[in-house]
Design a protein around this motif. Structure first.
Motif, mmCIF file in Angstrom:
data_model
loop_
_atom_site.group_PDB
_atom_site.id
_atom_site.type_symbol
_atom_site.label_atom_id
_atom_site.label_comp_id
_atom_site.label_asym_id
_atom_site.label_seq_id
_atom_site.Cartn_x
_atom_site.Cartn_y
_atom_site.Cartn_z
ATOM 1 N N ARG A 1 0.806 -1.226 0.000
ATOM 2 C CA ARG A 1 0.000 0.000 0.000
ATOM 3 C C ARG A 1 0.841 1.279 0.000
ATOM 4 N NH1 ARG A 1 -4.798 2.509 0.699
ATOM 5 N NH2 ARG A 1 -5.936 0.630 0.223
ATOM 6 N N ASP B 1 0.566 4.283 -2.895
ATOM 7 C CA ASP B 1 0.356 5.700 -2.621
ATOM 8 C C ASP B 1 1.422 6.520 -3.328
ATOM 9 O OD1 ASP B 1 -1.499 4.671 -0.973
ATOM 10 O OD2 ASP B 1 -0.325 4.958 0.854
ATOM 11 N N GLN C 1 1.055 6.902 -7.004
ATOM 12 C CA GLN C 1 0.053 7.900 -7.380
ATOM 13 C C GLN C 1 0.549 9.298 -7.096
ATOM 14 O OE1 GLN C 1 -3.703 6.933 -5.455
ATOM 15 N NE2 GLN C 1 -4.306 6.378 -7.529
ATOM 16 N N MET D 1 -10.009 17.947 -5.212
ATOM 17 C CA MET D 1 -10.059 17.747 -3.770
ATOM 18 C C MET D 1 -8.744 17.212 -3.217
ATOM 19 S SD MET D 1 -12.395 14.290 -3.334
ATOM 20 C CE MET D 1 -11.460 13.445 -2.081
ATOM 21 N N ASP D 2 -7.969 16.566 -4.081
ATOM 22 C CA ASP D 2 -6.743 15.952 -3.585
ATOM 23 C C ASP D 2 -5.626 16.955 -3.350
ATOM 24 O OD1 ASP D 2 -7.832 13.372 -3.657
ATOM 25 O OD2 ASP D 2 -7.535 13.329 -5.812
ATOM 26 N N HIS E 1 -4.770 17.277 0.072
ATOM 27 C CA HIS E 1 -4.237 16.030 0.619
ATOM 28 C C HIS E 1 -2.840 15.740 0.095
ATOM 29 C CE1 HIS E 1 -8.792 15.088 0.539
ATOM 30 N NE2 HIS E 1 -8.497 15.919 1.498
ATOM 31 N N THR F 1 -1.575 15.117 -2.955
ATOM 32 C CA THR F 1 -1.279 14.095 -3.953
ATOM 33 C C THR F 1 -1.123 14.672 -5.360
ATOM 34 O OG1 THR F 1 -3.618 13.671 -4.272
ATOM 35 C CG2 THR F 1 -2.461 12.272 -2.708
ATOM 36 N N ARG G 1 -2.978 10.194 6.474
ATOM 37 C CA ARG G 1 -2.655 9.495 5.228
ATOM 38 C C ARG G 1 -3.626 8.354 4.904
ATOM 39 N NH1 ARG G 1 0.899 8.322 1.176
ATOM 40 N NH2 ARG G 1 1.921 10.314 1.438
ATOM 41 N N ARG H 1 -6.602 9.842 3.358
ATOM 42 C CA ARG H 1 -6.338 10.341 2.009
ATOM 43 C C ARG H 1 -6.429 9.197 1.019
ATOM 44 N NH1 ARG H 1 -0.662 12.739 2.611
ATOM 45 N NH2 ARG H 1 -0.922 12.886 4.863
ATOM 46 N N ASP H 2 -5.803 8.054 1.346
ATOM 47 C CA ASP H 2 -5.837 6.899 0.461
ATOM 48 C C ASP H 2 -7.276 6.486 0.185
ATOM 49 O OD1 ASP H 2 -3.182 7.051 0.876
ATOM 50 O OD2 ASP H 2 -3.102 5.392 2.296
ATOM 51 N N HIS I 1 -10.016 8.179 0.451
ATOM 52 C CA HIS I 1 -10.751 9.147 -0.358
ATOM 53 C C HIS I 1 -10.481 8.936 -1.831
ATOM 54 C CE1 HIS I 1 -12.487 12.357 2.369
ATOM 55 N NE2 HIS I 1 -12.168 11.355 3.140
#
Lengths: 320, 320
Positions: free
Chosen positions: A54, A58, A61, A113-114, A117, A119, B54, B57-58, B60
């Motif tokens: 995982r 992340d 991405q 929206m990210d 966060h 990303t 975090r 966030r993932d 979402h």
């Protein structure tokens, strides 16, 4: 000991005939890997359906996303611009994501929206944005196309020069009674310079020129009505539109109304060049604009402290 | 005790004037939250620039993504279809991501690297895909538009009926020497049915009809050459094209070549209706197609074991 449900990194290493450390280097993008080794590991990952841990998913991405906010892609200019941006970003190992302009009451958050966060690697925007600057986006690389937003570096074509070229062409064809018809309100950024360019030439020669505006965001049927009102009384020698779509609507209606002034456009997308090769227009260098937007953004991602100009101007070509 | 560098969940709760538990419910999408409370928490998160932990966030990201694979959006049909899909998916709280068709040698993985990492909720595809089925995509909801891929549910307009409507219209105008011109090779799925529909009518009336094919993926200049070769010898009463873009190119060239057969198209996007209102064509119900694609996909995501038809057929309209 619990048994893993899917294939493991060992299975990948065995199938690719490399060490576990090598597989780890590939999936972590860590250290040199030959293209051949990279390919056999990637193939093994695919073939086995191996799922990355995982934290790596992340990471994969996180490092890749570029958000692109554009007006409607039903305008071929933006469809073509986006395809060039997508292509260029793919070459540079970024993944582009498309969002549509929601008008000038919207903030960057409403599109992506990210962003909050963390990303998103960067943003290319051709949309008025309400609140860039009020939220802290200092660390987010942004480049705009054709829109002034705070101190964000701006790429655009030379709209002023394009307006001049159109006006000179219209004059060279002996036109004397001219309407400049804008596809939007007067304060709409790039169109303003196109009109300024036209007026600077027409005024030099004391030409009889009027300007009028239609609401480009209204429905096509309303636009038709507005156009009809704008062009029927009085009649003109030439109608210089600030974009090709307005020019097409005007051309269609002048034919129906039984008079045929010269109608000119602006943008010159490949679609227009292919299907309306007779339209006198100014070509924005779409591919070069896309390339510059991408290259500047990547530069800003990799070297945020480098110096950037406030404006980058690309040359235009008259298509006649 | 380490000090947190950014705002905390406590700060959000204080600003929104709710409990920490309420903020937690909002960001976890867990339990009922009134729209008003949801808004004040979201506003507080925005205003403070609060970053989700975090793992959230993932989450979402994970639950939201729909991948859409389409041919070039420089064809207004696909530009409009994508805008409708994006709009519908946004209403349903999914986020659509656009990918471009890379041809039939490509697999789903080539478009969406995140599929194997489990972050994709579903796929809408209008592209031939090489290896769906060879990798295990059993758990990935997919719906196609206009393309047969394995047993994946397919949405399309009634191409056969559309072909018939065009042929009947052409005959009603007294045309007797007809060319059917396809924008692609004969085995190209949807076009095949359009041609079948036309032929079924023309053959019933023993009409003199020929078929010809041009390579739609070639550059516009090559397409022009191919079209010119296809239409000049011999001359026709009517040229029935299997898509509007080909029809526009044909119309442009017949005018230049000095003869004016009836030229018909197929697709009837809003762009074509606005700018070529005189073109006889068949309208695909783009908005309804987008809605059905989205609704079926969401159904498949939420209820994978429900029964799905293999084909969903939407009606077409003759525009004349």
């Amino acid at each position: 000991m619990s048994r893993q449900s899917g294939p493991t990194i060992k299975d990948v290493a065995r199938l690719a005939d490399v060490s576990i450390a090598t597989v780890s280097r590939v999936i972590n993008h860590n250290g040199y890997i030959s293209p051949k080794t990279n390919k056999s590991v990637q193939d093994a990952i695919k073939q086995l359906g191996y799922r990355l841990p995982r934290h790596l998913r992340d990471q994969h991405q996180t490092e890749k996303r570029i958000e692109v906010i554009l007006p409607s892609i039903t305008n071929p200019l933006y469809a073509e611009l986006y395809e060039y941006i997508e292509q260029r970003m793919t070459e540079e190992n970024y993944k582009a994501f498309l969002h549509f302009d929601k008008g000038d009451e919207h903030a960057l958050d409403d599109y992506v929206m990210d962003i909050k966060h963390g990303t998103v690697a960067g943003v290319i925007v051709s949309s008025p944005l309400k609140t860039v600057g009020t939220i802290n986006y200092d660390n987010l690389p942004i480049i705009t196309f054709d829109r002034y937003i705070d101190k964000i570096p701006l790429v655009k074509c030379d709209n002023l020069e394009g307006g001049k070229k159109i006006a000179e062409k219209v004059l060279s064809l002996g036109k004397k009674k001219i309407l400049i018809l804008s596809g939007n309100r007067q304060d709409f950024y790039p169109l303003n310079n196109r009109i300024k360019g036209m007026l600077s030439v027409f005024n030099t020669y004391n030409i009889d020129v009027e300007t009028n505006y239609i609401n480009f965001v209204s429905a096509p049927i309303e636009r038709r009505i507005q156009i009809t009102q704008a062009i029927t009384q009085p009649k003109y020698d030439a109608i210089c539109c600030t974009d090709d779509i307005t020019a097409l609507l005007v051309k269609d209606w002048t034919v129906k109304l039984g008079y045929q002034p010269l109608v000119t456009g602006f943008d010159g997308s490949s679609f227009i060049q292919n299907f309306f090769p007779d339209l006198i227009t100014v070509r924005q260098p779409t591919e070069e604009i896309a390339k510059l937007l991408c290259d500047l953004l990547i530069e800003k991602i990799n070297h945020p402290s480098h110096h950037f100009e406030h404006e980058y101007l690309l040359p235009v070509t008259l298509l006649d």
